[in-house]
Design an enzyme around this catalytic site. Structure first.
Site, PDB file in Angstrom:
ATOM      1  N   HIS A   1      -2.762   3.319  -4.705  1.00 14.07           N
ATOM      2  CA  HIS A   1      -2.344   2.870  -3.618  1.00 14.07           C
ATOM      3  C   HIS A   1      -0.660   2.575  -3.745  1.00 14.07           C
ATOM      4  O   HIS A   1      -0.564   1.275  -3.269  1.00 14.07           O
ATOM      5  CB  HIS A   1      -3.138   1.632  -2.824  1.00 14.07           C
ATOM      6  CG  HIS A   1      -4.259   2.417  -2.063  1.00 14.07           C
ATOM      7  ND1 HIS A   1      -4.336   2.725  -0.708  1.00 14.07           N
ATOM      8  CD2 HIS A   1      -5.533   2.279  -2.335  1.00 14.07           C
ATOM      9  CE1 HIS A   1      -5.649   3.432  -0.316  1.00 14.07           C
ATOM     10  NE2 HIS A   1      -6.390   3.158  -1.569  1.00 14.07           N
TER      11      HIS A   1
ATOM     12  N   GLU B   1      -9.508   3.143  -5.130  1.00 12.82           N
ATOM     13  CA  GLU B   1      -9.403   4.501  -4.811  1.00 12.82           C
ATOM     14  C   GLU B   1      -8.054   4.960  -5.538  1.00 12.82           C
ATOM     15  O   GLU B   1      -7.290   5.515  -5.114  1.00 12.82           O
ATOM     16  CB  GLU B   1      -9.082   4.452  -3.271  1.00 12.82           C
ATOM     17  CG  GLU B   1     -10.209   4.032  -2.273  1.00 12.82           C
ATOM     18  CD  GLU B   1      -9.845   4.377  -0.753  1.00 12.82           C
ATOM     19  OE1 GLU B   1     -10.702   4.905  -0.276  1.00 12.82           O
ATOM     20  OE2 GLU B   1      -9.050   3.754  -0.557  1.00 12.82           O
TER      21      GLU B   1
ATOM     22  N   GLU C   1      -4.602   1.162   9.918  1.00 13.04           N
ATOM     23  CA  GLU C   1      -4.065   2.554  10.488  1.00 13.04           C
ATOM     24  C   GLU C   1      -4.157   2.900  11.810  1.00 13.04           C
ATOM     25  O   GLU C   1      -3.251   3.389  12.634  1.00 13.04           O
ATOM     26  CB  GLU C   1      -5.017   3.555   9.772  1.00 13.04           C
ATOM     27  CG  GLU C   1      -4.818   3.557   8.080  1.00 13.04           C
ATOM     28  CD  GLU C   1      -5.780   2.801   7.581  1.00 13.04           C
ATOM     29  OE1 GLU C   1      -6.450   1.834   8.078  1.00 13.04           O
ATOM     30  OE2 GLU C   1      -6.013   3.070   6.248  1.00 13.04           O
TER      31      GLU C   1
ATOM     32  N   ASP D   1       0.648  -1.057   0.115  1.00 12.67           N
ATOM     33  CA  ASP D   1       0.039  -0.001   0.089  1.00 12.67           C
ATOM     34  C   ASP D   1       0.949   1.219   0.017  1.00 12.67           C
ATOM     35  O   ASP D   1       2.053   1.233  -0.100  1.00 12.67           O
ATOM     36  CB  ASP D   1      -0.830  -0.093   1.153  1.00 12.67           C
ATOM     37  CG  ASP D   1      -2.440   0.650   0.822  1.00 12.67           C
ATOM     38  OD1 ASP D   1      -2.233   1.776   0.563  1.00 12.67           O
ATOM     39  OD2 ASP D   1      -3.245   0.154   0.925  1.00 12.67           O
TER      40      ASP D   1
HETATM   41  C1  ACM Z   1     -11.021  -0.064   0.589  1.00 16.51           C
HETATM   42  O1  ACM Z   1     -11.188   0.053   1.898  1.00 16.51           O
HETATM   43  N1  ACM Z   1     -10.269   1.033  -0.014  1.00 16.51           N
HETATM   44  C2  ACM Z   1     -11.014  -1.377  -0.248  1.00 16.51           C
END
Ligand code: ACM
Length: 570
Positions: free
Chosen positions: A284, A351, A495, A211
């Site tokens: 990402h 995203e 996170e 990520d």
């Molecule tokens: C995600 O939570 N961006 C898959």
């Protein structure tokens, strides 16, 4: 043949148990107390089977590892460290054990014999318990049920009431995800997590390995992914929305070596757990472009591995569709495909900000040169290239629901995270889908409103909401498309989950509730009975494993959810 083997295996067992009466223990739980609830339980007449420290585990060829797993579990659970393991062959008849647990390979004698993960658990006379299954997963599932009939304490002997259980899962895909990027966890903890999966009769670990904040798997082909991409120089403290933001300046990171990955995969294989690696592209990708800026839309920029969270559409530059990027993707996905035995590879796809492609003259030229409509088509182009690479390795891709934005290879599997819409449209387009709607299946959302949960992302998902979840949307049932839903999965984005204890706190007992959602038909669910079994049979296991869990799950009910914050489907 099968009957002969059963007779052979049992012929040697003397019916009289010669057991000492000290510390005599009866199992506190019966088959009615098992979680997840078995499909069918037949309580039989007669005396219980008495198992002792002298009980022999007889196993059929090919299932030695599972027999050893059972032995280790019984050692941990009730101190039976010296059970002997004996392969079930004609010569076994010489051994004359007093009692046995028999792992007997074969299809179930029940009419539904096509269930690969099914098992049958039954007692015979007063001296043996048989687990009969066609596959490793079937045995692992049966072993879990047997373990739940044993006490969680030292015992000289255990009485198993005469019973016949026939059991199989409702869904083929029963998964838990673990993000090891935002925070990384030890190899031992990843194994412990796999044990949690096996115990709960899940079959899939979705391992989120790359990520913006790090690259967590050793790569041979592009070493800077590890020397640079696996480390960040700073990490956000507190919440992303806090003003002012604060950072911990310590270098943070690491990666799992190939030999650690292989060790984990072997561990998972013994427990019937499929490990699906996720390499998240084309967004990402900050860790990738920190190591190799030439794959970004701004090759002259020095990117760092991200040290803050939630950067979608802001700072997280994405992969640019250059020839060297495609070479990179082909090589990296090839390397990962060769390492992992799972038939699936997760390619992320979520995203991915289009703004970087919009601003980049090379990308605009790429759109024209390839007859693409717009920036969304760049994403589709990249995804479809990766589909080809992965297919050449004999694998199927899984991606987050954004990958539905373009024309997609029909074999691709969709993970529906932005509510259930993605899963519904996937099924309508004849893609298989796994349900992970963030409003119910993101276990990094808070489960109580107490201080311990306060850092988590907004969205209240108490135990009750997880238990009530139905993975197949009504719309698909009505249209006869329910079989496109392979199952569901809970995600654990880390996170705000820095430690292993915090992971445990966030998953338990919600993971236990999800195990029942994925195992039994919806009409068999009963929340009060689930809570009874949770208390009696599962919480003692959390304690046995020295695992943290949320103790306030009864206090935090749906009724306490403020309106608008309820974990309902988007
Ligand atoms: C995600 O939570 N961006 C898959």
């Amino acid at each position: 043949m099968k009957t002969t083997r059963i007779i052979l295996a049992l012929f040697c067992l003397v019916a009289i148990s010669l057991v000492s009466c000290t510390q005599k223990k009866t199992a506190p739980a019966s088959a009615q107390d098992i979680v997840p609830k078995p499909v069918s339980i037949l309580q039989k007449e007669g005396n219980p089977v008495i198992l002792t420290k002298k009980t022999v585990i007889l196993y059929d060829q090919n299932f030695k590892d599972q027999a050893k797993y059972l032995k280790d579990q019984l050692a941990q659970q009730c101190g039976w460290t010296s059970l002997s393991l004996v392969e079930n062959t004609p010569q076994t008849t010489d051994r004359q054990p007093e009692s046995a647990i028999v792992l007997l390979s074969g299809g179930s004698s029940h009419s539904d014999t096509d269930k690969a993960e099914a098992y049958k658990l039954y007692t015979v006379d007063e001296n043996s318990v048989i687990i009969e299954a066609p596959t490793i997963r079937g045995f692992i599932n049966g072993i879990q049920s047997l373990l739940q009939l044993f006490p969680v304490e030292n015992a000289d002997e255990v009485a198993i009431q005469p019973v016949e259980i026939y059991d199989y899962p409702r869904f083929a895909y029963r998964g838990m995800h673990l993000d090891v990027v935002r925070h990384m966890f030890s190899v031992d903890f990843v194994k412990k997590y796999i044990d949690y999966l096996a115990f709960h009769k899940f079959n899939t670990l979705h391992w989120h390995l790359t990520d913006d904040q790090g690259w967590r798997i050793e790569m041979l082909s592009y070493p800077k992914l590890n020397s640079i991409g696996s480390w960040r120089n700073s990490t956000l403290i507190g919440h992303f929305f806090d003003e002012p933001v604060r950072y911990d300046p310590n270098r943070y990171g690491g990666f799992y070596t190939r030999s650690e990955v292989k060790d984990i995969l072997k561990y998972a294989e013994v427990r019937g757990i499929m490990v699906i690696p996720e390499i998240d592209i084309p967004g990402h990708s900050r860790a990738t472009i920190a190591a190799y800026p030439e794959f970004s839309t701004k090759p002259d920029t020095t990117w760092n591995v991200a040290y803050t969270w939630g950067m979608y559409n802001r700072q997280n530059n994405v992969l640019a569709p250059r020839p060297e990027t495609f070479e990179f993707l082909k090589t990296v996905f090839g390397e990962v495909a060769d390492l992992f035995p799972a038939p699936y590879l997760h390619i992320g796809g979520d995203e991915c900000s289009k703004k970087w492609w919009k601003e980049d003259p090379f990308c605009q030229q790429f759109i024209k040169a390839n007859g693409l409509k717009d920036e969304a088509d760049i994403q589709t182009y990249i995804v479809n290239e990766v589909v080809k690479y992965v297919q050449n390795k004999g694998k199927i891709i899984i991606g987050w629901d954004e990958i539905l934005e373009g024309e997609l290879d029909p074999a691709a599997v969709i993970m529906s995270w932005r509510g259930e819409k993605g899963g519904i449209s996937a099924a309508k387009r004849k893609h298989k889908a796994v349900m992970t709607p963030s409003s119910v299946m993101y276990f990094n959302r808070y489960q109580t409103k107490s201080k311990r949960d306060s850092l988590q992302i907004p969205g209240y998902i108490p135990l009750e909401v997880v238990y009530a979840y139905e993975p197949v949307p009504e719309a698909l049932k009505k249209e006869g498309l329910k079989d496109y839903i392979l199952g569901a999965q809970a995600c654990v984005w880390t996170e705000y989950i820095p430690t292993e204890k915090d992971v445990e706190y966030m998953i338990f007992p919600r993971m236990t509730a999800l195990s029942e959602v994925l195992w039994v038909s919806s009409e068999k669910k009963d929340f009060d009975d689930f809570k009874r079994r949770l208390k009696l049979n599962i919480i003692p296991r959390y304690n046995l494993w020295n695992s943290d869990y949320c103790r306030d799950y009864e206090e935090w009910t749906t009724a306490r959810v403020k309106e608008g914050e309820q974990g309902v489907i988007d």
